[in-house]
Design an enzyme around this catalytic site. Structure first.
Site, PDB file in Angstrom:
ATOM      1  N   LYS A   1      -1.963   9.170   1.762  1.00 18.66           N
ATOM      2  CA  LYS A   1      -1.991   8.994   0.297  1.00 18.66           C
ATOM      3  C   LYS A   1      -3.370   9.363  -0.247  1.00 18.66           C
ATOM      4  O   LYS A   1      -3.490  10.120  -1.197  1.00 18.66           O
ATOM      5  CB  LYS A   1      -1.680   7.530  -0.091  1.00 18.66           C
ATOM      6  CG  LYS A   1      -0.346   7.017   0.401  1.00 18.66           C
ATOM      7  CD  LYS A   1      -0.082   5.584  -0.063  1.00 18.66           C
ATOM      8  CE  LYS A   1      -1.039   4.551   0.487  1.00 18.66           C
ATOM      9  NZ  LYS A   1      -0.894   4.246   1.913  1.00 18.66           N
TER      10      LYS A   1
ATOM     11  N   ARG B   1       1.711  -2.354  -4.371  1.00 18.09           N
ATOM     12  CA  ARG B   1       2.032  -2.576  -2.963  1.00 18.09           C
ATOM     13  C   ARG B   1       2.963  -3.772  -2.786  1.00 18.09           C
ATOM     14  O   ARG B   1       3.334  -4.087  -1.655  1.00 18.09           O
ATOM     15  CB  ARG B   1       0.738  -2.856  -2.208  1.00 18.09           C
ATOM     16  CG  ARG B   1       0.289  -1.737  -1.263  1.00 18.09           C
ATOM     17  CD  ARG B   1      -0.980  -2.219  -0.594  1.00 18.09           C
ATOM     18  NE  ARG B   1      -1.421  -1.466   0.521  1.00 18.09           N
ATOM     19  CZ  ARG B   1      -2.294  -0.480   0.491  1.00 18.09           C
ATOM     20  NH1 ARG B   1      -2.772  -0.056  -0.645  1.00 18.09           N
ATOM     21  NH2 ARG B   1      -2.695   0.079   1.610  1.00 18.09           N
TER      22      ARG B   1
ATOM     23  N   ARG C   1      -9.083   8.009  12.940  1.00 16.88           N
ATOM     24  CA  ARG C   1     -10.023   7.675  11.853  1.00 16.88           C
ATOM     25  C   ARG C   1     -10.999   6.578  12.299  1.00 16.88           C
ATOM     26  O   ARG C   1     -12.161   6.589  11.923  1.00 16.88           O
ATOM     27  CB  ARG C   1      -9.250   7.237  10.608  1.00 16.88           C
ATOM     28  CG  ARG C   1     -10.174   6.982   9.424  1.00 16.88           C
ATOM     29  CD  ARG C   1      -9.447   6.801   8.126  1.00 16.88           C
ATOM     30  NE  ARG C   1      -8.715   5.559   8.096  1.00 16.88           N
ATOM     31  CZ  ARG C   1      -7.881   5.203   7.115  1.00 16.88           C
ATOM     32  NH1 ARG C   1      -7.669   6.027   6.103  1.00 16.88           N
ATOM     33  NH2 ARG C   1      -7.266   4.055   7.149  1.00 16.88           N
TER      34      ARG C   1
ATOM     35  N   ARG D   1     -13.859   2.360  10.342  1.00 17.96           N
ATOM     36  CA  ARG D   1     -13.384   1.383   9.352  1.00 17.96           C
ATOM     37  C   ARG D   1     -12.934   0.114  10.069  1.00 17.96           C
ATOM     38  O   ARG D   1     -12.197   0.189  11.051  1.00 17.96           O
ATOM     39  CB  ARG D   1     -12.223   2.011   8.554  1.00 17.96           C
ATOM     40  CG  ARG D   1     -12.503   2.004   7.066  1.00 17.96           C
ATOM     41  CD  ARG D   1     -11.462   2.770   6.321  1.00 17.96           C
ATOM     42  NE  ARG D   1     -10.239   1.997   6.144  1.00 17.96           N
ATOM     43  CZ  ARG D   1      -9.250   2.368   5.343  1.00 17.96           C
ATOM     44  NH1 ARG D   1      -9.353   3.479   4.653  1.00 17.96           N
ATOM     45  NH2 ARG D   1      -8.163   1.632   5.227  1.00 17.96           N
TER      46      ARG D   1
ATOM     47  N   ARG E   1      -1.288  -4.383   9.575  1.00 19.17           N
ATOM     48  CA  ARG E   1      -1.102  -3.646   8.311  1.00 19.17           C
ATOM     49  C   ARG E   1       0.322  -3.103   8.221  1.00 19.17           C
ATOM     50  O   ARG E   1       0.926  -3.069   7.154  1.00 19.17           O
ATOM     51  CB  ARG E   1      -2.127  -2.515   8.207  1.00 19.17           C
ATOM     52  CG  ARG E   1      -3.522  -3.058   7.903  1.00 19.17           C
ATOM     53  CD  ARG E   1      -4.600  -2.057   8.204  1.00 19.17           C
ATOM     54  NE  ARG E   1      -4.546  -0.891   7.354  1.00 19.17           N
ATOM     55  CZ  ARG E   1      -5.168   0.253   7.637  1.00 19.17           C
ATOM     56  NH1 ARG E   1      -5.872   0.376   8.750  1.00 19.17           N
ATOM     57  NH2 ARG E   1      -5.096   1.259   6.798  1.00 19.17           N
TER      58      ARG E   1
HETATM   59  P1  B4P Z   1      -5.337   8.289   4.407  1.00 12.86           P
HETATM   60  O1  B4P Z   1      -5.057   9.355   3.420  1.00 12.86           O
HETATM   61  O2  B4P Z   1      -6.714   7.724   4.385  1.00 12.86           O
HETATM   62  O3  B4P Z   1      -4.345   7.038   4.391  1.00 12.86           O
HETATM   63  P2  B4P Z   1      -3.935   6.093   3.213  1.00 12.86           P
HETATM   64  O4  B4P Z   1      -2.453   6.100   3.306  1.00 12.86           O
HETATM   65  O5  B4P Z   1      -4.527   6.507   1.912  1.00 12.86           O
HETATM   66  O6  B4P Z   1      -4.739   4.713   3.453  1.00 12.86           O
HETATM   67  P3  B4P Z   1      -4.458   3.213   3.824  1.00 12.86           P
HETATM   68  O7  B4P Z   1      -3.102   2.773   3.412  1.00 12.86           O
HETATM   69  O8  B4P Z   1      -4.805   3.127   5.263  1.00 12.86           O
HETATM   70  O9  B4P Z   1      -5.527   2.291   3.147  1.00 12.86           O
HETATM   71  P4  B4P Z   1      -5.935   1.726   1.700  1.00 12.86           P
HETATM   72  O10 B4P Z   1      -7.311   2.196   1.534  1.00 12.86           O
HETATM   73  O11 B4P Z   1      -4.969   2.069   0.625  1.00 12.86           O
HETATM   74  O12 B4P Z   1      -4.998   8.938   5.805  1.00 12.86           O
HETATM   75  C1  B4P Z   1      -5.209   8.253   7.016  1.00 12.86           C
HETATM   76  C2  B4P Z   1      -5.803   9.180   8.051  1.00 12.86           C
HETATM   77  O13 B4P Z   1      -4.897  10.230   8.372  1.00 12.86           O
HETATM   78  C3  B4P Z   1      -7.099   9.846   7.606  1.00 12.86           C
HETATM   79  O14 B4P Z   1      -8.024   9.800   8.643  1.00 12.86           O
HETATM   80  C4  B4P Z   1      -6.680  11.284   7.295  1.00 12.86           C
HETATM   81  O15 B4P Z   1      -7.717  12.188   7.556  1.00 12.86           O
HETATM   82  C5  B4P Z   1      -5.518  11.508   8.241  1.00 12.86           C
HETATM   83  N1  B4P Z   1      -4.505  12.414   7.709  1.00 12.86           N
HETATM   84  C6  B4P Z   1      -4.098  12.500   6.424  1.00 12.86           C
HETATM   85  N2  B4P Z   1      -3.126  13.447   6.297  1.00 12.86           N
HETATM   86  C7  B4P Z   1      -2.921  13.958   7.568  1.00 12.86           C
HETATM   87  C8  B4P Z   1      -2.033  14.971   8.114  1.00 12.86           C
HETATM   88  N3  B4P Z   1      -1.170  15.649   7.345  1.00 12.86           N
HETATM   89  N4  B4P Z   1      -2.085  15.193   9.449  1.00 12.86           N
HETATM   90  C9  B4P Z   1      -2.953  14.517  10.238  1.00 12.86           C
HETATM   91  N5  B4P Z   1      -3.821  13.573   9.776  1.00 12.86           N
HETATM   92  C10 B4P Z   1      -3.801  13.297   8.460  1.00 12.86           C
HETATM   93  O16 B4P Z   1      -5.874   0.115   1.874  1.00 12.86           O
HETATM   94  C11 B4P Z   1      -6.742  -0.628   2.720  1.00 12.86           C
HETATM   95  C12 B4P Z   1      -6.597  -2.151   2.492  1.00 12.86           C
HETATM   96  O17 B4P Z   1      -6.960  -2.502   1.114  1.00 12.86           O
HETATM   97  C13 B4P Z   1      -5.200  -2.757   2.647  1.00 12.86           C
HETATM   98  O18 B4P Z   1      -4.883  -3.033   4.002  1.00 12.86           O
HETATM   99  C14 B4P Z   1      -5.340  -4.062   1.780  1.00 12.86           C
HETATM  100  O19 B4P Z   1      -6.042  -5.071   2.458  1.00 12.86           O
HETATM  101  C15 B4P Z   1      -6.196  -3.612   0.618  1.00 12.86           C
HETATM  102  N6  B4P Z   1      -5.401  -3.169  -0.546  1.00 12.86           N
HETATM  103  C16 B4P Z   1      -5.453  -1.918  -1.122  1.00 12.86           C
HETATM  104  N7  B4P Z   1      -4.601  -1.840  -2.153  1.00 12.86           N
HETATM  105  C17 B4P Z   1      -3.978  -3.050  -2.250  1.00 12.86           C
HETATM  106  C18 B4P Z   1      -2.969  -3.581  -3.114  1.00 12.86           C
HETATM  107  N8  B4P Z   1      -2.426  -2.852  -4.093  1.00 12.86           N
HETATM  108  N9  B4P Z   1      -2.555  -4.862  -2.923  1.00 12.86           N
HETATM  109  C19 B4P Z   1      -3.099  -5.626  -1.969  1.00 12.86           C
HETATM  110  N10 B4P Z   1      -4.054  -5.191  -1.117  1.00 12.86           N
HETATM  111  C20 B4P Z   1      -4.494  -3.910  -1.240  1.00 12.86           C
END
Ligand code: B4P
Length: 191
Positions: free
Chosen positions: A15, A90, A129, A135, A146
């Site tokens: 995302k 979420r 990552r 992280r 998670r």
């Molecule tokens: P990302 O792009 O970083 O993953 P994400 O889905 O955005 O992040 P995530 O859900 O983990 O965390 P968030 O910060 O929202 O990709 C992951 C990895 O994959 C990266 O290293 C990237 O390079 C790689 N990648 C991407 N695309 C790829 C592809 N096509 N092929 C291969 N590799 C690829 O949330 C963190 C914490 O914040 C939560 O656990 C919670 O505690 C809190 N939080 C955030 N929002 C909240 C909410 N609304 N309510 C409650 N808590 C919340």
């Protein structure tokens, strides 16, 4: 018309990676609740101190705090042509509150895109990552937590949104540019 894109998916679905590219291409504001919370934690603000332990153990942070954060971001950026919401809503409660907030502003969600990635690939990405960025919530145990939180609280949102006219599914496995093209197609498709 205000463009509101909700990018939906499990942790590690990409995302954040794709939201940055979408925001750049369309001139919209990228709102990552994860990034906002991590910045608060790293600056040890009162909010950061409150959410640190939940984040580091892979728990969701309270709905109340997240709803306040989102409302203040939307209100501060009313002149922008669109928003990419990455990581919010979420929970069903967050989604209901978002609908109310948008209604008060005279806006509505234009697109909800679900990025689909299988669980083995998610864990693999997050462990890579962990090595690259260190992280605190990317350890194997916390990743499992998670994913449990995702299944319990976030996945039910698919039922909440699936009948929305702007709902689309996109496969999130493959190279980043290829996925980005599919996302742009979904964003630009007729409803
Ligand atoms: P990302 O792009 O970083 O993953 P994400 O889905 O955005 O992040 P995530 O859900 O983990 O965390 P968030 O910060 O929202 O990709 C992951 C990895 O994959 C990266 O290293 C990237 O390079 C790689 N990648 C991407 N695309 C790829 C592809 N096509 N092929 C291969 N590799 C690829 O949330 C963190 C914490 O914040 C939560 O656990 C919670 O505690 C809190 N939080 C955030 N929002 C909240 C909410 N609304 N309510 C409650 N808590 C919340």
């Amino acid at each position: 018309m205000m463009n509101i894109l909700v990018l939906f998916g499990p942790p590690g679905a990409g995302k954040g990676t794709q939201a940055v590219k979408i925001a750049e291409k369309y001139g919209w504001k990228h709102v990552s609740t994860g990034d906002i919370l991590r910045a608060e934690v790293s600056q040890a603000t009162p909010l950061g101190l409150k959410v640190k332990s939940s984040m580091e153990s892979g728990q969701l942070v309270s709905d109340e705090l997240l709803i306040q954060i989102m409302e203040s971001v939307l209100l501060k950026n009313k002149e922008i042509p669109g928003f990419v919401l990455d990581g919010f809503p979420r929970t069903i409660n967050q989604a209901q509150e978002l609908d109310k907030m948008l209604q008060r502003l005279g806006w509505g969600i234009s697109r909800i895109i679900s990025l689909n990635v299988n669980e083995d690939e998610l864990v693999k990405r997050l462990l890579i990552r962990a090595k690259e960025q260190g992280r605190k919530d990317d350890t194997e145990e916390v990743i499992k937590n998670r994913l449990v939180q995702y299944h319990q609280f976030t996945k039910p949102l698919l039922d909440y949104y699936k009948n929305h006219p702007g709902f689309r599914d996109v496969i999130g496995v493959g190279d980043i540019e290829g996925i980005f093209k599919l996302l742009c197609k979904a964003i630009e498709a007729e409803k």
